[in-house]
Design a protein around this motif. Structure first.
Motif, PDB file in Angstrom:
ATOM      1  N   LEU A 207       0.778  -1.020  -0.077  1.00 16.72           N
ATOM      2  CA  LEU A 207       0.338  -0.123  -0.439  1.00 16.72           C
ATOM      3  C   LEU A 207       1.070   1.158  -0.012  1.00 16.72           C
ATOM      4  O   LEU A 207       0.479   2.343  -0.307  1.00 16.72           O
ATOM      5  CB  LEU A 207      -0.545  -0.268   1.389  1.00 16.72           C
ATOM      6  N   ARG A 208       2.047   1.614   0.812  1.00 23.34           N
ATOM      7  CA  ARG A 208       3.191   2.909   0.533  1.00 23.34           C
ATOM      8  C   ARG A 208       2.888   3.607  -0.515  1.00 23.34           C
ATOM      9  O   ARG A 208       2.728   4.131  -0.725  1.00 23.34           O
ATOM     10  CB  ARG A 208       4.159   1.617   1.356  1.00 23.34           C
ATOM     11  N   PRO A 209       3.272   3.086  -1.626  1.00 21.88           N
ATOM     12  CA  PRO A 209       3.153   3.399  -3.161  1.00 21.88           C
ATOM     13  C   PRO A 209       2.248   4.444  -3.120  1.00 21.88           C
ATOM     14  O   PRO A 209       2.225   5.300  -3.099  1.00 21.88           O
ATOM     15  CB  PRO A 209       3.993   2.685  -4.132  1.00 21.88           C
ATOM     16  N   PHE A 210       1.198   3.324  -2.846  1.00 17.18           N
ATOM     17  CA  PHE A 210      -0.211   5.024  -3.380  1.00 17.18           C
ATOM     18  C   PHE A 210      -0.632   5.805  -2.092  1.00 17.18           C
ATOM     19  O   PHE A 210      -0.787   6.809  -2.469  1.00 17.18           O
ATOM     20  CB  PHE A 210      -1.406   3.606  -3.442  1.00 17.18           C
ATOM     21  N   GLU A 211       0.140   5.579  -0.911  1.00 19.66           N
ATOM     22  CA  GLU A 211      -0.174   6.878   0.046  1.00 19.66           C
ATOM     23  C   GLU A 211       0.516   7.333   0.017  1.00 19.66           C
ATOM     24  O   GLU A 211       0.754   8.482   0.427  1.00 19.66           O
ATOM     25  CB  GLU A 211       0.714   5.491   1.764  1.00 19.66           C
ATOM     26  N   ASP A 212       2.193   7.790  -0.215  1.00 21.09           N
ATOM     27  CA  ASP A 212       3.260   8.059  -0.426  1.00 21.09           C
ATOM     28  C   ASP A 212       2.970   9.058  -1.748  1.00 21.09           C
ATOM     29  O   ASP A 212       2.775  10.102  -1.797  1.00 21.09           O
ATOM     30  CB  ASP A 212       4.701   7.539  -0.659  1.00 21.09           C
ATOM     31  N   LEU A 213       2.101   8.144  -3.105  1.00 20.36           N
ATOM     32  CA  LEU A 213       1.610   8.743  -3.977  1.00 20.36           C
ATOM     33  C   LEU A 213       0.648  10.247  -3.993  1.00 20.36           C
ATOM     34  O   LEU A 213       0.680  11.210  -4.463  1.00 20.36           O
ATOM     35  CB  LEU A 213       0.768   7.989  -5.026  1.00 20.36           C
ATOM     36  N   LEU A 214      -0.311   9.634  -2.794  1.00 24.92           N
ATOM     37  CA  LEU A 214      -1.387  10.273  -2.577  1.00 24.92           C
ATOM     38  C   LEU A 214      -1.065  12.093  -1.648  1.00 24.92           C
ATOM     39  O   LEU A 214      -1.429  13.122  -1.488  1.00 24.92           O
ATOM     40  CB  LEU A 214      -2.845   9.963  -2.014  1.00 24.92           C
ATOM     41  N   LEU A 215       0.019  12.047  -0.546  1.00 21.61           N
ATOM     42  CA  LEU A 215       0.633  12.771  -0.099  1.00 21.61           C
ATOM     43  C   LEU A 215       1.077  14.251  -0.740  1.00 21.61           C
ATOM     44  O   LEU A 215       1.157  14.601  -0.181  1.00 21.61           O
ATOM     45  CB  LEU A 215       1.240  12.258   1.099  1.00 21.61           C
ATOM     46  N   ARG A 216       1.948  13.633  -1.671  1.00 18.26           N
ATOM     47  CA  ARG A 216       2.298  15.153  -2.554  1.00 18.26           C
ATOM     48  C   ARG A 216       0.938  15.083  -3.974  1.00 18.26           C
ATOM     49  O   ARG A 216       1.884  15.857  -4.612  1.00 18.26           O
ATOM     50  CB  ARG A 216       3.690  14.329  -2.959  1.00 18.26           C
ATOM     51  N   THR A 217       0.156  14.719  -3.502  1.00 18.20           N
ATOM     52  CA  THR A 217      -0.738  14.791  -4.898  1.00 18.20           C
ATOM     53  C   THR A 217      -2.657  15.489  -3.979  1.00 18.20           C
ATOM     54  O   THR A 217      -3.182  15.025  -3.333  1.00 18.20           O
ATOM     55  CB  THR A 217      -1.643  13.841  -5.620  1.00 18.20           C
ATOM     56  N   PRO A 218      -2.557  17.048  -5.007  1.00 19.39           N
ATOM     57  CA  PRO A 218      -4.193  17.554  -4.530  1.00 19.39           C
ATOM     58  C   PRO A 218      -5.170  16.466  -4.473  1.00 19.39           C
ATOM     59  O   PRO A 218      -5.542  15.950  -5.791  1.00 19.39           O
ATOM     60  CB  PRO A 218      -4.037  18.513  -5.530  1.00 19.39           C
ATOM     61  N   ILE A 219      -5.477  17.039  -3.881  1.00 18.00           N
ATOM     62  CA  ILE A 219      -6.921  15.589  -3.317  1.00 18.00           C
ATOM     63  C   ILE A 219      -7.929  15.631  -4.769  1.00 18.00           C
ATOM     64  O   ILE A 219      -8.489  14.595  -5.452  1.00 18.00           O
ATOM     65  CB  ILE A 219      -8.371  15.861  -2.011  1.00 18.00           C
ATOM     66  N   ALA A 220      -7.795  16.782  -5.965  1.00 16.90           N
ATOM     67  CA  ALA A 220      -9.189  16.340  -6.590  1.00 16.90           C
ATOM     68  C   ALA A 220      -7.785  15.912  -7.831  1.00 16.90           C
ATOM     69  O   ALA A 220      -8.941  15.341  -8.690  1.00 16.90           O
ATOM     70  CB  ALA A 220      -8.406  17.876  -7.152  1.00 16.90           C
ATOM     71  N   ASN A 221      -7.198  15.522  -7.415  1.00 14.76           N
ATOM     72  CA  ASN A 221      -6.020  14.942  -8.640  1.00 14.76           C
ATOM     73  C   ASN A 221      -6.343  13.268  -8.151  1.00 14.76           C
ATOM     74  O   ASN A 221      -4.855  12.731  -8.708  1.00 14.76           O
ATOM     75  CB  ASN A 221      -4.867  15.187  -9.011  1.00 14.76           C
ATOM     76  N   HIS A 222      -6.435  12.806  -7.258  1.00 11.61           N
ATOM     77  CA  HIS A 222      -6.227  11.412  -6.714  1.00 11.61           C
ATOM     78  C   HIS A 222      -6.225  10.403  -7.222  1.00 11.61           C
ATOM     79  O   HIS A 222      -5.579   9.731  -7.090  1.00 11.61           O
ATOM     80  CB  HIS A 222      -6.881  11.087  -5.328  1.00 11.61           C
ATOM     81  N   ARG A 223      -7.276  10.409  -7.605  1.00 18.81           N
ATOM     82  CA  ARG A 223      -7.860   9.013  -8.623  1.00 18.81           C
ATOM     83  C   ARG A 223      -6.943   9.044  -9.803  1.00 18.81           C
ATOM     84  O   ARG A 223      -6.950   7.776 -10.360  1.00 18.81           O
ATOM     85  CB  ARG A 223      -9.134   9.453  -8.626  1.00 18.81           C
ATOM     86  N   THR A 224      -7.091   9.949 -10.116  1.00 16.08           N
ATOM     87  CA  THR A 224      -6.482  10.842 -11.651  1.00 16.08           C
ATOM     88  C   THR A 224      -4.911  10.027 -11.572  1.00 16.08           C
ATOM     89  O   THR A 224      -4.527   8.992 -12.123  1.00 16.08           O
ATOM     90  CB  THR A 224      -6.346  11.381 -11.981  1.00 16.08           C
ATOM     91  N   ALA A 225      -4.487  10.131 -10.548  1.00 14.77           N
ATOM     92  CA  ALA A 225      -3.167   9.485 -10.104  1.00 14.77           C
ATOM     93  C   ALA A 225      -2.793   8.536  -9.974  1.00 14.77           C
ATOM     94  O   ALA A 225      -1.612   7.569 -10.487  1.00 14.77           O
ATOM     95  CB  ALA A 225      -2.676  10.311  -8.594  1.00 14.77           C
TER      96      ALA A 225
END
Length: 250
Positions: A207-225
């Motif tokens: 799960l860690r790569p997805f968590e780390d990605l979300l921490l540096r991504t604006p909420i509006a872009n979470h799903r796309t990222a």
């Protein structure tokens, strides 16, 4: 045959969602995830989760909106590996420690610490309440760690094999780390060792790569990222573009 239609609603950054995803991975149950931050859920989300909390599990048999109920359901439906230890006294203790994590640790580590430093800033655009933070850092988190030091073994997991109690306890410290809190290993050596060991388990590490990605991504872009990163997303989302506060005040 394992179902292929298990759906989880909730962000990878939630400790309660993390607990369920780790249990699903341990059980070998495939799933798709709609990784919404609960404040952005639509009316269908409210229908599925009346308290507007995550995670929600939907499969071919049930819809559940509580992480403890979900984990108990998974353990009863998919027998191996067991999420609870053997023996009534050990199972009771595992349930208590999971409850302690979900209630007291959630109250302090999430709502009085992580919420102040992360959620208030990135969801509501608010500054943290410095007095709430001070009390959490100096009084409440140390009280939690003092208690854990009295409960944790000198090595390994609580009951030998990884259980839902281990998963729940460690999961909250992952969020604390997101907000730059680290356990003082000199003051709380058992807790520091335990949390590091449990979070190093393969089911957490996936799960860690997805968590780390979300921490540096604006909420509006979470799903796309997440889609670009290969997360197992649902075809549709219950998320919206505007936030609203939950029913239960924090």
């Amino acid at each position: 045959m394992m179902p292929i239609a298990t759906r989880i609603i909730g962000s990878y950054l939630s400790p309660y969602v993390r607990k369920v995803l780790v249990c699903l991975d341990l059980k070998g149950v495939p799933y798709q995830i709609d990784p919404i931050v609960p404040f952005y859920g639509n009316e269908e989300f409210t229908r599925l989760s009346p308290l507007r909390r995550i995670p929600v599990l939907i499969d071919d048999a049930v819809t559940l909106a509580d992480s403890t109920a979900i984990c108990e359901y998974l353990d009863e439906r998919y027998a191996q590996p067991a999420l609870f230890p053997q023996g009534p006294q050990h199972r009771a203790r595992a349930r208590w420690l999971e409850e302690f994590a979900d209630t007291r640790m959630g109250e302090v580590l999430i709502w009085r610490y992580y919420n102040q430093l992360v959620i208030r800033r990135f969801v509501w655009g608010e500054a943290p309440d410095e007095e709430v933070l001070r009390k959490a850092r100096e009084e409440e988190i140390p009280q939690i760690l003092d208690y854990l030091e009295s409960q944790l073994p000198p090595e390994g997991c609580l009951f030998g094999d990884l259980t839902v109690a281990d998963i729940a306890l460690a999961s909250f410290f992952r969020n604390a780390a997101f907000a730059r809190y680290a356990i003082d290993a000199a003051r709380w050596p058992l807790s520091a060792r335990f949390v590091a060991q449990v979070l190093a388990h393969a089911s957490f590490q996936k799960l860690r790569p997805f968590e780390d990605l979300l921490l540096r991504t604006p909420i509006a872009n979470h799903r796309t990222a997440l889609a670009q990163a290969g997360a197992p997303l649902t075809p549709e989302t219950l998320g919206t573009s505007s936030a609203r506060r939950g029913i239960l005040a924090q």
